[in-house]
Design an enzyme around this catalytic site. Structure first.
Site, PDB file in Angstrom:
ATOM      1  N   TRP A  21       1.122   5.719  -1.641  1.00 43.99           N
ATOM      2  CA  TRP A  21       0.764   6.740  -2.640  1.00 43.99           C
ATOM      3  C   TRP A  21       1.818   6.931  -3.720  1.00 43.99           C
ATOM      4  CZ3 TRP A  21      -2.818  11.260  -2.849  1.00 43.99           C
ATOM      5  CH2 TRP A  21      -4.056  10.943  -2.296  1.00 43.99           C
ATOM      6  N   TYR A  52       0.823  -1.204   0.000  1.00 37.74           N
ATOM      7  CA  TYR A  52       0.000   0.000   0.000  1.00 37.74           C
ATOM      8  C   TYR A  52       0.860   1.258   0.000  1.00 37.74           C
ATOM      9  CZ  TYR A  52      -3.383   3.528   1.134  1.00 37.74           C
ATOM     10  OH  TYR A  52      -4.156   4.652   1.085  1.00 37.74           O
TER      11      TYR A  52
HETATM   12  N1  LIG Z   1      -2.272   7.996  12.527  1.00 35.06           N
HETATM   13  C1  LIG Z   1      -2.672   8.059  11.259  1.00 35.06           C
HETATM   14  N2  LIG Z   1      -2.065   7.292  10.342  1.00 35.06           N
HETATM   15  C2  LIG Z   1      -2.457   7.353   9.046  1.00 35.06           C
HETATM   16  C3  LIG Z   1      -3.499   8.209   8.648  1.00 35.06           C
HETATM   17  C4  LIG Z   1      -4.145   9.008   9.640  1.00 35.06           C
HETATM   18  O1  LIG Z   1      -5.084   9.772   9.373  1.00 35.06           O
HETATM   19  N3  LIG Z   1      -3.676   8.907  10.932  1.00 35.06           N
HETATM   20  N4  LIG Z   1      -3.871   8.266   7.319  1.00 35.06           N
HETATM   21  C5  LIG Z   1      -3.628   7.090   6.536  1.00 35.06           C
HETATM   22  C6  LIG Z   1      -3.839   7.345   5.118  1.00 35.06           C
HETATM   23  S1  LIG Z   1      -5.366   8.002   4.695  1.00 35.06           S
HETATM   24  C7  LIG Z   1      -2.932   7.036   4.171  1.00 35.06           C
HETATM   25  S2  LIG Z   1      -3.387   7.167   2.515  1.00 35.06           S
HETATM   26  C8  LIG Z   1      -1.604   6.505   4.510  1.00 35.06           C
HETATM   27  C9  LIG Z   1      -0.485   7.009   3.575  1.00 35.06           C
HETATM   28  O2  LIG Z   1       0.614   6.185   3.666  1.00 35.06           O
HETATM   29  P1  LIG Z   1       1.679   6.040   2.471  1.00 35.06           P
HETATM   30  O3  LIG Z   1       0.989   6.145   1.151  1.00 35.06           O
HETATM   31  O4  LIG Z   1       2.484   4.818   2.730  1.00 35.06           O
HETATM   32  O5  LIG Z   1       2.555   7.349   2.708  1.00 35.06           O
HETATM   33  P2  LIG Z   1       3.584   8.103   1.771  1.00 35.06           P
HETATM   34  O6  LIG Z   1       4.460   8.902   2.658  1.00 35.06           O
HETATM   35  O7  LIG Z   1       2.857   8.847   0.697  1.00 35.06           O
HETATM   36  O8  LIG Z   1       4.444   6.941   1.134  1.00 35.06           O
HETATM   37  C10 LIG Z   1       4.762   6.889  -0.217  1.00 35.06           C
HETATM   38  C11 LIG Z   1       6.176   6.352  -0.400  1.00 35.06           C
HETATM   39  O9  LIG Z   1       6.415   6.251  -1.806  1.00 35.06           O
HETATM   40  C12 LIG Z   1       7.705   6.748  -2.081  1.00 35.06           C
HETATM   41  N5  LIG Z   1       7.750   7.177  -3.486  1.00 35.06           N
HETATM   42  C13 LIG Z   1       7.480   8.395  -4.011  1.00 35.06           C
HETATM   43  N6  LIG Z   1       7.653   8.371  -5.342  1.00 35.06           N
HETATM   44  C14 LIG Z   1       8.038   7.122  -5.680  1.00 35.06           C
HETATM   45  C15 LIG Z   1       8.350   6.480  -6.906  1.00 35.06           C
HETATM   46  O10 LIG Z   1       8.297   7.072  -7.973  1.00 35.06           O
HETATM   47  N7  LIG Z   1       8.696   5.143  -6.846  1.00 35.06           N
HETATM   48  C16 LIG Z   1       8.751   4.459  -5.688  1.00 35.06           C
HETATM   49  N8  LIG Z   1       9.090   3.171  -5.722  1.00 35.06           N
HETATM   50  N9  LIG Z   1       8.465   5.052  -4.503  1.00 35.06           N
HETATM   51  C17 LIG Z   1       8.089   6.351  -4.507  1.00 35.06           C
HETATM   52  C18 LIG Z   1       7.903   7.856  -1.083  1.00 35.06           C
HETATM   53  O11 LIG Z   1       9.274   8.171  -0.950  1.00 35.06           O
HETATM   54  C19 LIG Z   1       7.251   7.264   0.168  1.00 35.06           C
HETATM   55  O12 LIG Z   1       8.178   6.517   0.902  1.00 35.06           O
HETATM   56  O13 LIG Z   1      -1.299   6.833   5.868  1.00 35.06           O
HETATM   57  C20 LIG Z   1      -2.292   6.382   6.772  1.00 35.06           C
HETATM   58  N10 LIG Z   1      -1.818   6.560   8.136  1.00 35.06           N
HETATM   59  N1  LIG Z   2      -1.893  18.317   2.895  1.00 34.18           N
HETATM   60  C1  LIG Z   2      -2.273  17.029   2.835  1.00 34.18           C
HETATM   61  N2  LIG Z   2      -3.464  16.718   2.264  1.00 34.18           N
HETATM   62  C2  LIG Z   2      -3.865  15.412   2.216  1.00 34.18           C
HETATM   63  C3  LIG Z   2      -3.053  14.358   2.696  1.00 34.18           C
HETATM   64  C4  LIG Z   2      -1.802  14.728   3.284  1.00 34.18           C
HETATM   65  O1  LIG Z   2      -1.033  13.871   3.752  1.00 34.18           O
HETATM   66  N3  LIG Z   2      -1.453  16.048   3.349  1.00 34.18           N
HETATM   67  N4  LIG Z   2      -3.479  13.045   2.603  1.00 34.18           N
HETATM   68  C5  LIG Z   2      -4.563  12.742   1.658  1.00 34.18           C
HETATM   69  C6  LIG Z   2      -5.202  11.461   1.966  1.00 34.18           C
HETATM   70  S1  LIG Z   2      -4.396  10.042   1.526  1.00 34.18           S
HETATM   71  C7  LIG Z   2      -6.440  11.346   2.514  1.00 34.18           C
HETATM   72  S2  LIG Z   2      -7.153   9.823   2.702  1.00 34.18           S
HETATM   73  C8  LIG Z   2      -7.200  12.521   2.906  1.00 34.18           C
HETATM   74  C9  LIG Z   2      -7.837  12.355   4.286  1.00 34.18           C
HETATM   75  O2  LIG Z   2      -8.787  13.344   4.483  1.00 34.18           O
HETATM   76  P1  LIG Z   2      -9.490  13.431   5.912  1.00 34.18           P
HETATM   77  O3  LIG Z   2      -9.749  12.090   6.430  1.00 34.18           O
HETATM   78  O4  LIG Z   2     -10.647  14.338   5.744  1.00 34.18           O
HETATM   79  O5  LIG Z   2      -8.314  14.169   6.726  1.00 34.18           O
HETATM   80  P2  LIG Z   2      -7.881  14.251   8.252  1.00 34.18           P
HETATM   81  O6  LIG Z   2      -6.869  15.344   8.247  1.00 34.18           O
HETATM   82  O7  LIG Z   2      -7.481  12.930   8.789  1.00 34.18           O
HETATM   83  O8  LIG Z   2      -9.165  14.700   9.045  1.00 34.18           O
HETATM   84  C10 LIG Z   2      -9.911  15.860   8.752  1.00 34.18           C
HETATM   85  C11 LIG Z   2     -10.467  16.427  10.010  1.00 34.18           C
HETATM   86  O9  LIG Z   2     -11.396  15.551  10.618  1.00 34.18           O
HETATM   87  C12 LIG Z   2     -11.512  15.920  11.971  1.00 34.18           C
HETATM   88  N5  LIG Z   2     -11.855  14.757  12.780  1.00 34.18           N
HETATM   89  C13 LIG Z   2     -11.056  13.752  13.177  1.00 34.18           C
HETATM   90  N6  LIG Z   2     -11.760  12.881  13.950  1.00 34.18           N
HETATM   91  C14 LIG Z   2     -13.015  13.366  14.020  1.00 34.18           C
HETATM   92  C15 LIG Z   2     -14.214  12.923  14.638  1.00 34.18           C
HETATM   93  O10 LIG Z   2     -14.267  11.889  15.301  1.00 34.18           O
HETATM   94  N7  LIG Z   2     -15.332  13.686  14.458  1.00 34.18           N
HETATM   95  C16 LIG Z   2     -15.329  14.831  13.727  1.00 34.18           C
HETATM   96  N8  LIG Z   2     -16.469  15.489  13.577  1.00 34.18           N
HETATM   97  N9  LIG Z   2     -14.200  15.273  13.148  1.00 34.18           N
HETATM   98  C17 LIG Z   2     -13.079  14.551  13.280  1.00 34.18           C
HETATM   99  C18 LIG Z   2     -10.166  16.480  12.401  1.00 34.18           C
HETATM  100  O11 LIG Z   2     -10.341  17.684  13.119  1.00 34.18           O
HETATM  101  C19 LIG Z   2      -9.420  16.657  11.094  1.00 34.18           C
HETATM  102  O12 LIG Z   2      -8.833  17.931  10.965  1.00 34.18           O
HETATM  103  O13 LIG Z   2      -6.352  13.670   2.926  1.00 34.18           O
HETATM  104  C20 LIG Z   2      -5.625  13.823   1.703  1.00 34.18           C
HETATM  105  N10 LIG Z   2      -5.070  15.138   1.667  1.00 34.18           N
HETATM  106 MO   LIG Z   3      -5.419   8.250   2.414  1.00 39.83          MO
END
Ligand SMILES: Nc1nc2c(c(=O)[nH]1)N[C@H]1C(S)=C(S)[C@@H](COP(=O)(O)OP(=O)(O)OC[C@H]3O[C@@H](n4cnc5c(=O)[nH]c(N)nc54)[C@H](O)[C@@H]3O)O[C@H]1N2
Ligand SMILES: Nc1nc2c(c(=O)[nH]1)N[C@H]1C(S)=C(S)[C@@H](COP(=O)(O)OP(=O)(O)OC[C@H]3O[C@@H](n4cnc5c(=O)[nH]c(N)nc54)[C@H](O)[C@@H]3O)O[C@H]1N2
Ligand SMILES: [Mo]
Length: 776
Positions: free
Chosen positions: A130, A128
């Site tokens: 991005w 998994y």
């Molecule tokens: N506590 C907490 N944890 C969370 C979340 C949260 O809300 N709270 N959110 C979750 C969510 S929604 C997500 S989507 C995940 C994200 O988790 P990840 O998608 O695993 O996070 P990234 O840091 O985007 O990791 C992408 C990796 O790809 C590498 N990369 C970039 N370009 C390339 C390329 O061209 N080739 C290769 N081979 N590698 C490349 C980057 O260097 C990086 O190491 O985290 C989750 N974890």
């Molecule tokens: N800049 C930036 N943008 C991103 C990403 C990033 O890493 N950086 N990651 C991308 C990815 S992979 C994803 S999946 C999306 C995720 O998008 P979201 O899931 O919407 O993002 P979060 O920042 O985890 O949460 C948004 C807000 O939800 C509120 N929240 C958390 N828990 C609760 C709750 O129990 N109740 C209520 N009412 N509110 C709550 C928090 O205050 C938080 O600021 O973001 C994407 N956009």
């Molecule tokens: Mo995500």
């Protein structure tokens, strides 16, 4: 760098006569790079983007050799003992540089050894992550393509972003499209909605990013239009900055993870006042009696009204009552962020919102109903894109073995044990080899200390990444991929109205190779090169993928996209879109003619499937089920605990470019800031800028206190993304960077969906008195 600054410096390019303009794209938007020789010196945002993301000012740091893997590396202990090496040394062992030939022989040899000794399901390649926004060099897709030709692998279902949500919507709406961005457009909401209730956020912060790139960042424009029209907006979130302050929303600082109770209390008030839309409920919904019996308390003796909801959510009952009246008397839209379902029992907020919107009868009306994930990703609610987005094929899977994506640690620690998913029982395979390309589990997985125990188990771990990440530092074989800057690609997505050309800007750093080259070489060693490559090189594939999208737009919509040469030269092409789209409008008009793919053909408010399954953590109707950790639990009585919101970072995407300027600008004292409100800080004797220790029974980290009245009392906000930096190699070593995943809970959201529960987590905070420790 601000985008304005970028624009100004971009103009300076005139003073560098040899500078080239190179079109490129990342998940946070499209831009032009200014390149002189092999040096990127500036960036300018895509001219069509009304609100470009500042993160484009960080991309040139991908070329900083300090953070790159510059040659193939093998862990010393693994090189000596191969599969018999001690996996507990991962993270502390040293590395030996090897040639590409040697590294590729070792990796293909391991794939072959594991598949023939244990079977293909012993190779975990869910991988998994991005990765880059380029859809051709998409690392995980190419990994799976290579392995499908070699007999298959154990993969994953759903995403960290969304699992509990889509699983419950598939059963209650017949599709997860409503949380995949194919729902009422934000344009229709901005033009028609009168009352907008935002659960979570509608924030330019998260809307900066979209998987596969984004052309136009539209959230600020839509919010401005709503303000201009005088839309009444209620923000229900523990943090006030989840909407820009100029929107003037009414802020309801809810207790985290209690939203389902608020939604049910609202629905209960609508029903108690006799205002439920009986016509909509009887024509368009099934299981209505089950749901209404729960709301009225007939089934469990508890009336779900405003007073009941106040006791759980700490939102004033009078406010709840008055909102219930407006929801059914005005055109109302309920939006629910993805964050709400990344929680224990995360299905319930999504399903309860559907129940509330059904009771008010607003679904299928322009600007009415319910929508999921608006603002969570930049393309959700964008003009609905209906033609084919460019994507590589993984080819057919010879074996189906899978895990729910966030159960990775369980997979590693519990081989042979059963798990449930969507009502069926499966078994965790015995993992001998892990191959990760383009993801960072030591960023994304909850309870990193538990992951470390699991990570010690497999015989061989391969990581392919350009960057020397926490995950790469814990691999046996590290393959250096090039970044998107160092190769050609194209960006696009079902939620994006553009396809972008990503031209190569500079030569690969060190010995880095493109993901395609690496997997093609592995496929060759495994005897499948021609099926893997289909005889195409990089540019032939990019042209082929573009032409497939172009032909699709022509045949489905008679829409003429430019030919490949014109697209490649110009840097972008638009794809057909539909601006005015109201989700379920046709179904509302005639539910029998356009049935949903659910058990009843209608919206399911009482589920026969779930009644049969009899799960205590996912009842047959939307319900309030207390999460494993929350501020209202009795276990919390007497302790000063905080609910941790580990939200997405503002200055970067996840862990990517943590070392670059837009990320560093958000840090304080070289580590992540943790936000708490002034009264909590005073109570704890913590001052702004002080180093604090955050901990619970799972782990501990340091962070810098940031005192902010926009945060609800009892809540701490610590963004994800800082690079895991344990102080030593001990089992629960304190992290020095402020990484929340040393604290978060690794629990499936329910037996039904098994989603990630990142937003369900209690912690304590204390001033950190010891001498300063630095994460660097
Ligand atoms: N506590 C907490 N944890 C969370 C979340 C949260 O809300 N709270 N959110 C979750 C969510 S929604 C997500 S989507 C995940 C994200 O988790 P990840 O998608 O695993 O996070 P990234 O840091 O985007 O990791 C992408 C990796 O790809 C590498 N990369 C970039 N370009 C390339 C390329 O061209 N080739 C290769 N081979 N590698 C490349 C980057 O260097 C990086 O190491 O985290 C989750 N974890
Ligand atoms: N800049 C930036 N943008 C991103 C990403 C990033 O890493 N950086 N990651 C991308 C990815 S992979 C994803 S999946 C999306 C995720 O998008 P979201 O899931 O919407 O993002 P979060 O920042 O985890 O949460 C948004 C807000 O939800 C509120 N929240 C958390 N828990 C609760 C709750 O129990 N109740 C209520 N009412 N509110 C709550 C928090 O205050 C938080 O600021 O973001 C994407 N956009
Ligand atoms: Mo995500």
């Amino acid at each position: 760098m601000s985008t304005r600054a970028a624009k100004q410096v971009g103009l300076d390019a005139a003073s560098r006569p040899n500078a080239r303009r190179v079109p490129h794209c990342s998940h946070w938007g499209a831009y032009t790079l200014f390149v002189d020789g092999n040096n990127i010196f500036d960036v300018e945002p895509f001219a069509g983007d009304p609100s470009p993301s500042p993160i484009i000012g960080s991309v040139m740091k991908w070329a900083d050799p300090k953070h790159r893997v510059l040659q193939p590396l093998v862990r010393k202990g693994w090189l000596a003992k191969r599969e018999k090496s001690d996996g507990r040394d991962r993270g502390s062992d040293s590395y030996v540089a090897v040639s590409w030939d040697e590294a590729l022989d070792l990796v293909s040899g391991e794939i072959d050894r594991v598949r023939s000794t244990f079977g293909n399901e012993s190779i975990f390649a869910g991988s998994y992550g991005w990765t880059s926004c380029g859809r051709f060099h998409h690392a995980a897709t190419l990994l799976k393509r290579m392995l499908n030709l070699a007999g298959g692998y154990t993969g994953h279902v759903d995403t960290y972003s969304a699992a509990a949500g889509p699983v419950i919507l598939r059963h209650t709406l017949g599709s997860d499209q409503a949380c995949n961005g194919q729902l009422s457009t934000l344009h229709t909401i901005a033009e028609h909605t009168e009352t907008l209730v935002v659960f979570g956020a509608l924030s330019p912060r998260t809307a900066q990013n979209e998987a596969g790139g984004i052309g136009r960042h539209m959230i600020p424009d839509h919010l401005r239009r709503m303000k201009e029209r005088g839309v009444r907006i209620i923000l229900i979130s523990p943090v006030r900055d989840d909407l820009p302050d100029w929107v003037d929303a009414d802020w309801w600082p809810i207790r985290p993870n209690t939203d389902a109770a608020l939604m049910l209390g609202l629905a209960g008030e609508v029903v108690a006042a006799g205002r439920e839309d009986r016509d909509f409920l009887s024509r368009c919904c099934s299981g209505v009696d089950t749901f209404l019996s729960y709301l009225t308390g007939k089934s469990d003796g508890v009336v779900k009204n405003a007073k009941w909801a106040q006791g759980i959510t700490e939102i004033d009952a009078e406010r709840i009552k008055s909102l219930a009246a407006i929801l059914s008397s005005t055109r109302s839209m309920i939006t629910v962020s993805l964050s709400l379902q990344r929680a224990d029992h995360g299905e319930q907020s999504f399903w309860a919102a559907l129940g509330l919107a059904s009771v008010t009868g607003q679904i299928g009306l322009p600007g009415g109903g319910v929508g999921y994930g608006y603002g969570s990703l930049g393309g959700v609610g964008a003009p609905y894109v209906s033609s084919r987005a460019p994507a590589m094929s993984q080819l057919d899977r010879p074996i189906r073995s899978f895990i729910p994506v966030s159960r990775i640690t369980d997979l590693l620690l519990r081989p042979g044990e059963p798990f449930e998913y969507e009502g069926a029982t499966h078994v965790y395979p015995d993992t001998r080899m892990v191959f990760w390309a383009g993801g960072n589990p030591f960023h994304h997985q909850q309870d990193i200390n538990r992951l470390r125990q699991g990570w010690a188990k497999p015989e061989t771990i391969v990581v392919q990444d350009p960057i020397w990440t926490a995950t790469a530092r814990r691999a046996d074989i590290v393959l250096p991929a090039s970044t998107s800057l160092e190769r050609n690609d194209l960006a696009g997505n079902r939620r994006s109205d553009h396809i972008f050309a990503m031209h190569k800007a500079i030569e690969p750093l060190g010995e880095a190779r493109s993901d395609y080259e690496i997997f093609r070489a592995l496929a060759d060693r495994l005897g499948n090169e021609s099926a893997f490559s289909e005889g195409r090189d990089e540019m032939e594939w990019i042209r082929h993928l573009y032409d497939l999208s172009r032909a699709d737009a022509k045949s489905k919509f008679d829409y003429a996209m430019p030919d490949f040469e014109t697209f490649w030269e110009k840097g972008w092409a638009e794809v057909p879109t539909q601006r005015d789209y109201t989700y379920l409008a046709g179904f509302r008009q005639n539910p029998d003619a356009a049935p949903l793919a659910t058990e009843s053909g209608k919206i399911v408010l009482g589920s026969k499937t779930l009644a049969t399954l009899g799960y205590e953590d996912c009842l047959p109707h939307p319900a309030w089920i207390p999460p494993a950790e929350w501020l209202g639990s009795n276990a919390n009585a007497g302790k000063l605990q905080f609910h941790l919101i580990s939200r997405q970072p503002d200055g970067k995407l996840h862990s990517q470019l943590d070392f670059a300027p837009t990320s560093l600008a958000t840090k304080r004292n070289n580590r992540e800031p943790v936000q708490i409100c002034p009264s909590d800080a005073e109570h704890l004797g913590i001052y702004d800028g002080q180093t604090v220790r955050i901990s619970n029974e799972r782990g501990a980290c340091l962070a810098t206190a940031l005192i902010n009245p926009a945060v609800r009392a009892g809540v701490a906000v610590l963004p994800t993304g800082s690079w895991y930096a344990p102080v030593d190699h001990s089992a629960k070593a304190m992290d020095l960077s402020g990484n929340p995943n040393v604290l978060t809970l690794d629990k499936g959201s329910s037996r039904f969906s098994q989603g990630c529960s990142a937003h369900t987590c209690l912690i304590t905070i204390e001033p950190f008195g010891e001498p300063e420790l630095s994460p660097a």
